[in-house]
Design a protein around this motif. Structure first.
Motif, PDB file in Angstrom:
ATOM      1  N   ASP A  60       0.829  -1.203   0.000  1.00  0.00           N
ATOM      2  CA  ASP A  60       0.000   0.000   0.000  1.00  0.00           C
ATOM      3  C   ASP A  60       0.865   1.256   0.000  1.00  0.00           C
ATOM      4  O   ASP A  60       0.622   2.200  -0.763  1.00  0.00           O
ATOM      5  CB  ASP A  60      -0.928   0.002   1.215  1.00  0.00           C
ATOM      6  CG  ASP A  60      -2.044  -1.030   1.088  1.00  0.00           C
ATOM      7  OD1 ASP A  60      -2.246  -1.514  -0.042  1.00  0.00           O
ATOM      8  OD2 ASP A  60      -2.684  -1.337   2.107  1.00  0.00           O
ATOM      9  N   GLY A  61       1.877   1.280   0.869  1.00  0.00           N
ATOM     10  CA  GLY A  61       2.767   2.435   0.923  1.00  0.00           C
ATOM     11  C   GLY A  61       3.583   2.600  -0.339  1.00  0.00           C
ATOM     12  O   GLY A  61       3.792   3.715  -0.826  1.00  0.00           O
ATOM     13  N   LEU A  62       4.062   1.477  -0.891  1.00  0.00           N
ATOM     14  CA  LEU A  62       4.833   1.537  -2.125  1.00  0.00           C
ATOM     15  C   LEU A  62       3.976   2.031  -3.277  1.00  0.00           C
ATOM     16  O   LEU A  62       4.395   2.891  -4.061  1.00  0.00           O
ATOM     17  CB  LEU A  62       5.418   0.159  -2.448  1.00  0.00           C
ATOM     18  CG  LEU A  62       6.530  -0.357  -1.534  1.00  0.00           C
ATOM     19  CD1 LEU A  62       6.853  -1.808  -1.851  1.00  0.00           C
ATOM     20  CD2 LEU A  62       7.787   0.491  -1.654  1.00  0.00           C
ATOM     21  N   ASP A  63       2.770   1.490  -3.381  1.00  0.00           N
ATOM     22  CA  ASP A  63       1.893   1.893  -4.485  1.00  0.00           C
ATOM     23  C   ASP A  63       1.501   3.363  -4.380  1.00  0.00           C
ATOM     24  O   ASP A  63       1.395   4.061  -5.397  1.00  0.00           O
ATOM     25  CB  ASP A  63       0.633   1.031  -4.495  1.00  0.00           C
ATOM     26  CG  ASP A  63       0.908  -0.392  -4.951  1.00  0.00           C
ATOM     27  OD1 ASP A  63       2.009  -0.636  -5.480  1.00  0.00           O
ATOM     28  OD2 ASP A  63       0.033  -1.259  -4.772  1.00  0.00           O
ATOM     29  N   GLU A  64       1.287   3.829  -3.159  1.00  0.00           N
ATOM     30  CA  GLU A  64       0.915   5.231  -2.982  1.00  0.00           C
ATOM     31  C   GLU A  64       1.998   6.156  -3.512  1.00  0.00           C
ATOM     32  O   GLU A  64       1.727   7.243  -4.026  1.00  0.00           O
ATOM     33  CB  GLU A  64       0.645   5.517  -1.505  1.00  0.00           C
ATOM     34  CG  GLU A  64       0.166   6.928  -1.225  1.00  0.00           C
ATOM     35  CD  GLU A  64      -0.141   7.143   0.248  1.00  0.00           C
ATOM     36  OE1 GLU A  64      -0.362   8.301   0.632  1.00  0.00           O
ATOM     37  OE2 GLU A  64      -0.152   6.152   1.014  1.00  0.00           O
ATOM     38  N   ARG A  65       3.233   5.702  -3.387  1.00  0.00           N
ATOM     39  CA  ARG A  65       4.343   6.545  -3.825  1.00  0.00           C
ATOM     40  C   ARG A  65       4.687   6.363  -5.294  1.00  0.00           C
ATOM     41  O   ARG A  65       5.043   7.328  -5.981  1.00  0.00           O
ATOM     42  CB  ARG A  65       5.570   6.246  -2.973  1.00  0.00           C
ATOM     43  CG  ARG A  65       6.754   7.124  -3.322  1.00  0.00           C
ATOM     44  CD  ARG A  65       7.792   7.116  -2.256  1.00  0.00           C
ATOM     45  NE  ARG A  65       8.810   8.100  -2.544  1.00  0.00           N
ATOM     46  CZ  ARG A  65       9.919   8.259  -1.834  1.00  0.00           C
ATOM     47  NH1 ARG A  65      10.119   7.518  -0.772  1.00  0.00           N
ATOM     48  NH2 ARG A  65      10.801   9.168  -2.160  1.00  0.00           N
ATOM     49  N   PHE A  66       4.595   5.133  -5.789  1.00  0.00           N
ATOM     50  CA  PHE A  66       5.131   4.856  -7.122  1.00  0.00           C
ATOM     51  C   PHE A  66       4.089   4.465  -8.161  1.00  0.00           C
ATOM     52  O   PHE A  66       4.373   4.536  -9.348  1.00  0.00           O
ATOM     53  CB  PHE A  66       6.175   3.734  -7.055  1.00  0.00           C
ATOM     54  CG  PHE A  66       7.337   4.054  -6.172  1.00  0.00           C
ATOM     55  CD1 PHE A  66       8.178   5.106  -6.463  1.00  0.00           C
ATOM     56  CD2 PHE A  66       7.593   3.297  -5.028  1.00  0.00           C
ATOM     57  CE1 PHE A  66       9.252   5.402  -5.641  1.00  0.00           C
ATOM     58  CE2 PHE A  66       8.672   3.583  -4.204  1.00  0.00           C
ATOM     59  CZ  PHE A  66       9.501   4.643  -4.509  1.00  0.00           C
ATOM     60  N   GLN A  67       2.922   4.037  -7.730  1.00  0.00           N
ATOM     61  CA  GLN A  67       1.927   3.605  -8.712  1.00  0.00           C
ATOM     62  C   GLN A  67       1.406   4.815  -9.477  1.00  0.00           C
ATOM     63  O   GLN A  67       0.926   5.767  -8.896  1.00  0.00           O
ATOM     64  CB  GLN A  67       0.768   2.890  -8.022  1.00  0.00           C
ATOM     65  CG  GLN A  67      -0.324   2.407  -8.963  1.00  0.00           C
ATOM     66  CD  GLN A  67       0.116   1.218  -9.795  1.00  0.00           C
ATOM     67  OE1 GLN A  67       0.801   1.393 -10.795  1.00  0.00           O
ATOM     68  NE2 GLN A  67      -0.286   0.028  -9.379  1.00  0.00           N
TER      69      GLN A  67
END
Length: 541
Positions: A443-450
């Motif tokens: 969730d945190g990764l996607d919020e930043r990079f998705q």
């Protein structure tokens, strides 16, 4: 029939254990060594005068602290059992380890090596089966079943384990019948955060267009490549990932095919790995030799490059160079809460704590409805004798009553050992990919990079009064050139990330040839004495 245990290297890593089974063979004790870490001396462990012989060595996984003494542990024609995955990479692992450590008798080790994936008979009345253990690609525990008249007594040696999967290999199951649990007590409460930060830092730099090098050991390198290859694929980012040397060999031998990952075991030109917006992964974990040193030399003077050293801890990272260098610790172990859940699920009669010393082992005492052995010596201790379980001689009668009241001590009725009577999960890799299950905080990764795709109005309605039908010639520019739109989106993302690290500063002449930069704002994480790399842009005032 009697079952005992003995720590094989209590003054070393204490990850190695001897299990003894007496009464299966007349006038001979069956001895099985689980792992051969630093300092294991088999001749000091076996009592030849008492008829003790080494029956087998069970290797849980191919990390140095579990195989370092393997060549010196071979005795009595004993086979070395390992999962098919660990067996497939062991030759390359031993060759790489020999370059830096005192690894001996590699040819003999490979001759004795046997891939094990199902119930294997060691002697009449004693069988062993590998079980998935997470932790690292190919890692396993070993479940022993020993016949005692009309029932079986079971011993599970977990090895290093996680309930999480590891690069597609499943974690430790908890639906097994276990009487004795030889439990690796190593824990880590922050692994998932640390693993996510590794993925985040690499992703941030490589999507910003920097050349990135991750220096690490082979199995960790394969795991990171698995994570990043699949993550980039999920967020539709096409990032070249190139594996060099030993990491590439292990990746190939394990049969991986991960999106955007290319393995190059042998290379003459290091520059083929170094490119803006590309990731290279090589070993060893500190670039002072091997493939990682050769690639580091290509990036040392590149102020735009990013070098991440992923270590197992206790290693001093390299910091010299104009490139950005940093280090992360990769220690894939469960939390203490997960360990407690595993013990509760098995509900064993005995818990033997390994791979922890002193207070770190003592904290498990009196914590379960089991006899807990947290010894730090090389003595032999009896767990089962003449049809009954034996508690430690130092426990109270109250503890004995508690264990006997809350634990099933009757043994297991198995109609012979077979896959049908006692099914055990496969130790092979699963085809499905679940990065969250492996510990990444998506969730945190996607919020930043998705990146979300631009919304395109595909309505075919005409303005009022316009009776002309619309056709393909009315497409928007983004619809006609999706590649161009994607490039523009990536450039915007890169600009945003680069500007996020910009700070205003004023030049100060401190005399005597010293020039200082006085920052207008405070920078978090930077303190006096830190070395930083600057890219200067003069701004008219």
């Amino acid at each position: 029939m009697q079952i005992t245990y003995q720590h094989a290297n209590p003054r070393g890593g204490k990850e190695s254990t001897v299990l003894r089974f007496e009464g299966l063979i007349p006038d001979q004790t069956v001895a099985v060594l689980i792992d051969a870490g630093s300092g294991v001396v088999v001749d000091d462990l076996l009592d030849r005068s008492a008829g003790e012989y080494l029956t087998a060595v069970c290797l849980t996984h191919a990390h140095l602290d579990h195989y370092e003494s393997l060549g010196r542990a071979i005795r009595d024609g004993a086979p070395i059992l390992a999962t098919p995955s660990t067996a497939s990479i062991l030759e390359d692992v031993l060759a790489a380890g020999k370059e830096y450590y005192d690894i001996t008798e590699t040819d003999t080790v490979l001759e004795r090596l046997e891939a094990c994936s199902s119930w294997t008979r060691l002697v009449e009345g004693l069988h062993v089966h590998p079980v998935p253990a997470g932790h690292a690609p190919g890692a396993c525990g070993f479940l022993f079943a020993v016949r005692d008249d009309d029932v079986y007594r079971t011993v599970l040696a977990t090895g290093d384990f996680t309930r999480r999967g590891a690069a597609g290999y499943p974690g430790l199951p908890t639906d097994l019948p276990v009487d004795v649990l030889v439990l690796t007590g190593a824990t880590n409460s922050s692994f998932e955060t640390e693993a996510t930060e590794i993925v985040e830092s690499i992703t941030e730099r490589v999507l910003a267009g920097a050349p990135v090098l991750a220096c690490t050991s082979a199995l960790i390198g394969v795991q990171i490549a698995y994570w990043l290859g699949h993550y980039f694929d999920q967020i539709d980012e096409h990032v070249p990932i190139r594996l060099a040397g030993h990491v590439a060999n292990v990746y190939d031998q394990l049969g991986y095919e991960v999106p955007s990952v290319k393995s190059v075991p042998v290379f003459d030109d290091p520059t083929q790995f170094v490119a803006n917006g590309a990731l290279a992964i090589a070993g060893p974990e500190v670039p002072v030799g091997g493939s990682s040193a050769r690639l580091f030399e290509q990036l040392r003077t590149d102020a735009n490059a990013f070098v991440l050293q992923v270590t197992g801890g206790g290693t001093e990272p390299v910091t010299a160079g104009q490139c950005t260098t940093t280090a992360s610790v990769f220690s894939n172990h469960p939390t203490r809460e997960v360990v407690d859940e595993v013990v509760a699920a098995y509900d064993p009669v005995h818990v033997v704590v390994v791979h922890q010393h002193n207070e770190a082992a003592d904290c498990f005492k009196d914590h379960y409805d089991s006899y807990v052995w947290a010894t730090d010596d090389a003595d032999e201790y009896c767990l089962f004798d003449r049809g009954g379980w034996q508690g430690p001689p130092w426990v109270s009668e109250r503890t004995v009553r508690r264990v006997e009241a809350n634990t099933d001590t009757t043994g297991h009725l198995l109609d012979g050992i077979s896959e049908s009577t006692l099914p055990v999960p496969t130790v092979g890799r699963t085809p499905s990919v679940d990065l969250s299950e492996e510990g990444l905080h998506l969730d945190g990764l996607d919020e930043r990079f998705q990146q979300t795709e631009p919304v395109v109005d595909t309505s075919t309605s005409s303005p009022p009064g316009d009776t002309t039908s619309q056709d393909d010639s009315s497409e928007t520019a983004d619809e006609r050139s999706p590649g161009l739109a994607d490039i523009e989106r990536r450039l915007d993302a890169i600009e945003t990330r680069l500007r996020a690290d910009e700070f205003e500063a004023r030049v100060v002449d401190a005399q005597d040839g010293v020039t200082l930069l006085r920052l207008d704002d405070e920078i978090d994480g930077v303190s006096h004495g830190d070395r930083v790399t600057l890219s200067l842009e003069l701004v008219d005032r």
